[in-house]
Write a protein that holds these residues in place. Structure first.
Motif, PDB file in Angstrom:
ATOM      1  N   ALA A 123       0.828  -1.201   0.000  1.00 45.40           N
ATOM      2  CA  ALA A 123       0.000   0.000   0.000  1.00 45.40           C
ATOM      3  C   ALA A 123       0.863   1.253   0.000  1.00 45.40           C
ATOM      4  N   ARG A 124       1.910   1.259   0.812  1.00 48.66           N
ATOM      5  CA  ARG A 124       2.786   2.427   0.877  1.00 48.66           C
ATOM      6  C   ARG A 124       3.568   2.614  -0.419  1.00 48.66           C
ATOM      7  N   VAL A 125       4.068   1.520  -0.989  1.00 50.03           N
ATOM      8  CA  VAL A 125       4.833   1.610  -2.233  1.00 50.03           C
ATOM      9  C   VAL A 125       3.974   2.205  -3.344  1.00 50.03           C
ATOM     10  N   LEU A 126       2.774   1.672  -3.530  1.00 47.83           N
ATOM     11  CA  LEU A 126       1.900   2.165  -4.592  1.00 47.83           C
ATOM     12  C   LEU A 126       1.426   3.591  -4.317  1.00 47.83           C
ATOM     13  N   ALA A 127       1.262   3.939  -3.036  1.00 48.95           N
ATOM     14  CA  ALA A 127       0.872   5.311  -2.700  1.00 48.95           C
ATOM     15  C   ALA A 127       1.980   6.299  -3.054  1.00 48.95           C
ATOM     16  N   VAL A 128       3.223   5.939  -2.760  1.00 54.41           N
ATOM     17  CA  VAL A 128       4.351   6.815  -3.096  1.00 54.41           C
ATOM     18  C   VAL A 128       4.472   6.972  -4.610  1.00 54.41           C
ATOM     19  N   MET A 129       4.332   5.880  -5.343  1.00 54.66           N
ATOM     20  CA  MET A 129       4.404   5.964  -6.800  1.00 54.66           C
ATOM     21  C   MET A 129       3.254   6.808  -7.353  1.00 54.66           C
ATOM     22  N   SER A 130       2.102   6.723  -6.718  1.00 58.02           N
ATOM     23  CA  SER A 130       0.969   7.522  -7.177  1.00 58.02           C
ATOM     24  C   SER A 130       1.183   9.012  -6.906  1.00 58.02           C
ATOM     25  N   MET A 131       1.901   9.345  -5.820  1.00 57.02           N
ATOM     26  CA  MET A 131       2.249  10.752  -5.590  1.00 57.02           C
ATOM     27  C   MET A 131       3.095  11.286  -6.742  1.00 57.02           C
ATOM     28  N   ILE A 132       4.030  10.469  -7.197  1.00 57.43           N
ATOM     29  CA  ILE A 132       4.856  10.869  -8.344  1.00 57.43           C
ATOM     30  C   ILE A 132       3.995  11.016  -9.588  1.00 57.43           C
ATOM     31  N   SER A 133       3.096  10.055  -9.797  1.00 58.75           N
ATOM     32  CA  SER A 133       2.194  10.107 -10.941  1.00 58.75           C
ATOM     33  C   SER A 133       1.330  11.360 -10.886  1.00 58.75           C
ATOM     34  N   PHE A 134       0.833  11.705  -9.701  1.00 58.93           N
ATOM     35  CA  PHE A 134       0.015  12.910  -9.549  1.00 58.93           C
ATOM     36  C   PHE A 134       0.791  14.155  -9.988  1.00 58.93           C
ATOM     37  N   GLY A 135       2.047  14.261  -9.563  1.00 58.14           N
ATOM     38  CA  GLY A 135       2.849  15.424  -9.914  1.00 58.14           C
ATOM     39  C   GLY A 135       3.004  15.584 -11.410  1.00 58.14           C
ATOM     40  N   PHE A 136       3.280  14.491 -12.104  1.00 58.41           N
ATOM     41  CA  PHE A 136       3.513  14.595 -13.546  1.00 58.41           C
ATOM     42  C   PHE A 136       2.205  14.709 -14.321  1.00 58.41           C
ATOM     43  N   LEU A 137       1.138  14.098 -13.839  1.00 55.77           N
ATOM     44  CA  LEU A 137      -0.156  14.294 -14.489  1.00 55.77           C
ATOM     45  C   LEU A 137      -0.608  15.747 -14.362  1.00 55.77           C
ATOM     46  N   LEU A 138      -0.337  16.338 -13.201  1.00 59.27           N
ATOM     47  CA  LEU A 138      -0.693  17.744 -13.009  1.00 59.27           C
ATOM     48  C   LEU A 138       0.116  18.640 -13.947  1.00 59.27           C
ATOM     49  N   LEU A 139       1.405  18.346 -14.095  1.00 59.42           N
ATOM     50  CA  LEU A 139       2.239  19.086 -15.050  1.00 59.42           C
ATOM     51  C   LEU A 139       1.709  18.925 -16.463  1.00 59.42           C
ATOM     52  N   LEU A 140       1.314  17.712 -16.806  1.00 53.99           N
ATOM     53  CA  LEU A 140       0.835  17.416 -18.155  1.00 53.99           C
ATOM     54  C   LEU A 140      -0.453  18.178 -18.459  1.00 53.99           C
ATOM     55  N   ILE A 141      -1.369  18.194 -17.516  1.00 51.96           N
ATOM     56  CA  ILE A 141      -2.679  18.796 -17.763  1.00 51.96           C
ATOM     57  C   ILE A 141      -2.621  20.318 -17.717  1.00 51.96           C
ATOM     58  N   THR A 142      -1.847  20.870 -16.794  1.00 52.38           N
ATOM     59  CA  THR A 142      -1.868  22.323 -16.585  1.00 52.38           C
ATOM     60  C   THR A 142      -0.935  23.099 -17.504  1.00 52.38           C
ATOM     61  N   THR A 143       0.256  22.562 -17.799  1.00 51.94           N
ATOM     62  CA  THR A 143       1.231  23.324 -18.591  1.00 51.94           C
ATOM     63  C   THR A 143       1.634  22.648 -19.896  1.00 51.94           C
ATOM     64  N   SER A 144       1.252  21.385 -20.086  1.00 55.16           N
ATOM     65  CA  SER A 144       1.786  20.636 -21.234  1.00 55.16           C
ATOM     66  C   SER A 144       0.711  19.791 -21.899  1.00 55.16           C
ATOM     67  N   ASN A 145      -0.475  20.341 -22.064  1.00 52.61           N
ATOM     68  CA  ASN A 145      -1.599  19.595 -22.623  1.00 52.61           C
ATOM     69  C   ASN A 145      -1.316  19.177 -24.066  1.00 52.61           C
ATOM     70  N   PRO A 146      -1.201  17.874 -24.337  1.00 56.33           N
ATOM     71  CA  PRO A 146      -0.921  17.443 -25.715  1.00 56.33           C
ATOM     72  C   PRO A 146      -2.150  17.487 -26.618  1.00 56.33           C
ATOM     73  N   PHE A 147      -3.337  17.801 -26.044  1.00 58.24           N
ATOM     74  CA  PHE A 147      -4.576  17.773 -26.820  1.00 58.24           C
ATOM     75  C   PHE A 147      -5.146  19.166 -27.082  1.00 58.24           C
ATOM     76  N   SER A 148      -4.360  20.205 -26.841  1.00 60.69           N
ATOM     77  CA  SER A 148      -4.860  21.560 -27.090  1.00 60.69           C
ATOM     78  C   SER A 148      -5.139  21.741 -28.582  1.00 60.69           C
ATOM     79  N   ARG A 149      -6.230  22.472 -28.867  1.00 59.34           N
ATOM     80  CA  ARG A 149      -6.736  22.594 -30.241  1.00 59.34           C
ATOM     81  C   ARG A 149      -6.317  23.913 -30.899  1.00 59.34           C
ATOM     82  N   LEU A 150      -6.299  23.884 -32.242  1.00 60.75           N
ATOM     83  CA  LEU A 150      -6.146  25.078 -33.075  1.00 60.75           C
ATOM     84  C   LEU A 150      -7.435  25.233 -33.878  1.00 60.75           C
TER      85      LEU A 150
END
Length: 656
Positions: A123-150
């Motif tokens: 539980a702790r291992v997967l929780a720590v990995m999910s914290m890392i995932s949260f950080g990069f998903l937040l970066l992806l969605i807020t500053t690096s959206n690959p689906f932004s439209r023209l």
């Protein structure tokens, strides 16, 4: 609609990451099985949604949906389909999506192979990995959206993929490299979970070791592919440039090698606990540092992805949180990390410690040479360039000492090794190696001290491995003894052999390379090292999205043709970018390398011809090291399956 679905799936994955980072962690604190059990299905949920999002971006690229900004900037209707698919990870936004996808694969793999883990540890291992995932998903969605439209000014055609990336290396190098990069998050998560639980015995090291080995092996393969890609694509004919972005992937590999050896000592002897935890934190922190260097815009490099300061600040903040939080937790648990294991100076523990120190020193010198110019520029505005002379001066002697330590370490025992035994085993190896080095020195046309020393050290490493194999098999017969040795032992031998081969190839290629530049007309010949390069002119050819001037160069030796090379000068139609494609004839002993420069009129071209001795040994040795890591990791997975089968049989026996 497809891009919006991709973004929606990323948002859902972010929500799951928040829950996975908190609920199992609280459950582990209160020993609540229901809350802890949430970690495994949550990791599968993240994998599902991120995979779907990845597929949405790939679909947009393959369908030439130029209303998506990422597709318009990195693809073109003329681009071959395999490059369109690879363009998913060819730029910042897509490569970050690949980053989180691979992290979700690692999380799911841990959850699927976790039957032997205590529930609270998992539980702790997967929780720590999910914290890392949260950080990069937040970066992806807020500053690096690959689906932004023209949507307002949708182009009818894309700008095309960067010509530097239109190479087979793009298909394999980034996914394999990221698998290693991200894989160190598993070792990091195990270390943090062990610190949170206050349980730093041999068990957590045993659980962490197969994952660390796999990550290290993949990172090594990724670095090797990157080296080969640069050698083949950039037209300079070098296999390593000490580029800051190259260094960014090399540093965690070096620290990862130290971590692997430290995990062995912690697992087998219960020692080096503090050292092992710090190495796990350092390996992943250096992976994050590499992410920051590539994506922040602080570096100017052909390998760099982005130059958006907002993204750089986000990654730097995340890096500081990870390092600061990890070291604070380590300091809090420091009193419980003391080892009370006694061992002598001549012992395997001591040699492992020396190996680790040398690897960390090597990584530290590279870190200093990479980061110091950036810090100096930020503080004073002074521009400082740190190049190969510094790195070679600092790195090469450290690796020489490491080769010697590796050779001696093969013969040492845990706790104590009698001096007479070590002398008896090592003395004949040293004598034979010195004789081999003397022979090589006398055969050289031009004396190179570095070649002689490298041959000496390589001989010591190889002969030490052979001697150790013979000692372990002589009482059982060679065939029976060899088959009786476990895969962990063979993985060690394979990795050490790869290290020696790689080092020898690097020194031979560096000191023995020959190069010449000349103005060549059709029919003219250039001599280099006894080989004659005959230029027969160029002809135009049409590629899928480029026009090429393709040359023909024949390599002759004693009037016998030994190779035909086809260097190219390409013009990519969309960007009107001119690219050099070297003509290379690969060989075990040497490579023939020809690159076209600028056309000089009247059919004449500026041509660079090179001979690269033993350059393939560098990549072959590196792949042997990676194969050794995978062999050791597979051994660990086999033990896991075996134990799970034992548990399963016991349960079935009890039920029956």
């Amino acid at each position: 609609m497809i891009p919006e679905l991709g973004l929606f799936c990323l948002i859902l994955a972010l929500c799951i990451a928040v829950l996975q980072a908190t609920i199992p962690l609280v459950g582990a604190s209160y020993q609540d099985s229901r809350w802890m059990s949430f970690a495994r299905p949550a990791s599968w949920g993240q994998l599902t949604f991120i995979t779907f999002s990845f597929a949405c971006l790939a679909y947009s690229l393959l369908m030439d949906d130029f209303s998506v900004a990422y597709v318009a900037n990195n693809s073109n209707s003329l681009l071959p389909w395999y490059y369109k698919f690879s363009a998913v990870w060819a730029a910042h936004e897509g490569s970050l999506l690949l980053w989180v996808l691979i992290l979700s694969f690692w999380m799911s793999a841990v959850s699927l192979n976790a039957n032997r883990l205590p529930e609270n540890m998992l539980a702790r291992v997967l929780a720590v990995m999910s914290m890392i995932s949260f950080g990069f998903l937040l970066l992806l969605i807020t500053t690096s959206n690959p689906f932004s439209r023209l949507l307002i000014n949708t182009p009818t055609e894309g700008q095309d993929l960067n010509p530097l990336l239109q190479h087979i290396g793009l298909i394999f190098h980034p996914p394999i490299l990221y698998t290693g990069y991200v894989g160190f998050s598993v070792a990091f998560a195990f270390a943090i979970a062990a610190l949170l639980e206050g349980r730093l015995d041999g068990a957590w090291a045993r659980w962490s070791r197969p994952w660390t080995l796999t990550a290290w092996a993949f990172l090594g393969m990724g670095i090797t592919l990157g080296s080969w890609w640069a050698y083949a694509e950039l037209g300079w004919g070098s296999w390593w440039f000490w580029d800051p972005v190259e260094n960014a992937s090399f540093m965690p590999w070096l620290v990862g090698a130290a971590l692997i050896h430290s995990l062995v000592a912690t697992e087998k002897r219960g020692t080096f606990k503090s050292w092992t935890v710090l190495l796990a934190i350092a390996a992943f922190s250096l992976s994050l540092l590499g992410t920051f260097l590539v994506r922040s815009g602080v570096l100017t490099s052909v390998h760099a992805f982005a130059s958006d300061p907002a993204r750089g600040i986000f990654v730097l903040t995340f890096l500081l949180i990870v390092i600061g939080g990890s070291l604070a937790l380590f300091a809090f648990r420091a009193p419980t990390l003391k080892s009370h294991i006694q061992f002598s100076i001549l012992s395997r523990e001591t040699l492992l410690l020396i190996n680790n120190l040398l690897l960390v020193v090597a990584a530290g010198t590279i870190l200093l040479g990479t980061v110091y110019p950036l810090i100096l520029d930020a503080l004073t505005g002074t521009k400082l360039s740190v190049g190969p002379p510094y790195f070679n001066l600092m790195f090469v002697p450290t690796m020489a000492l490491l080769m010697l330590a590796v050779s001696i370490g093969v013969f040492t025992q845990w706790k104590n090794t009698p001096t007479y035994k070590l002398t008896r085993l090592f003395k004949p190896i040293l004598i034979i190696s010195i004789l081999v080095a003397i022979v090589i020195a006398t055969l050289q046309k031009k004396f190179h001290f570095s070649v002689v020393m490298c041959v000496l050290l390589t001989s010591i490493v190889v002969l030490a491995g052979i001697r150790d194999i013979l000692d372990k098999t002589r009482h059982k017969g060679l065939l029976k003894g060899i088959t009786g040795l476990n895969s962990s032992y063979w993985s060690m031998q394979l990795a050490h052999l790869g290290f020696a081969v790689c080092a020898l190839g690097a020194v031979m290629a560096t000191t023995g390379s020959a190069e010449r530049e000349a103005r060549m007309m059709p029919g003219s010949t250039v001599e280099l090292e006894g080989y004659y390069f005959k230029f027969e002119g160029t002809h135009q050819s049409q590629g899928p999205n480029y026009i090429s001037d393709q040359g023909v160069v024949r390599v002759l030796r004693d009037d016998q043709e030994v190779a035909v090379l086809h260097p190219e000068k390409r013009i990519y139609q969309s960007r009107q970018t001119v690219m050099t494609e070297a003509g290379i004839q690969a060989g075990i002993i040497r490579d023939y390398f020809v690159a076209l420069g600028e056309p000089l009129g009247g059919g004449a071209w500026a041509v660079r011809v090179q001979i690269k001795p033993f350059v393939r040994w560098i990549w072959f040795g590196a792949l042997l090291m990676a194969l050794g890591g995978l062999l050791a990791a597979s051994s660990g997975r086999y033990r896991m399956k075996q134990r799970f089968q034992i548990i399963k049989n016991r349960i079935l026996g009890t039920v029956s």
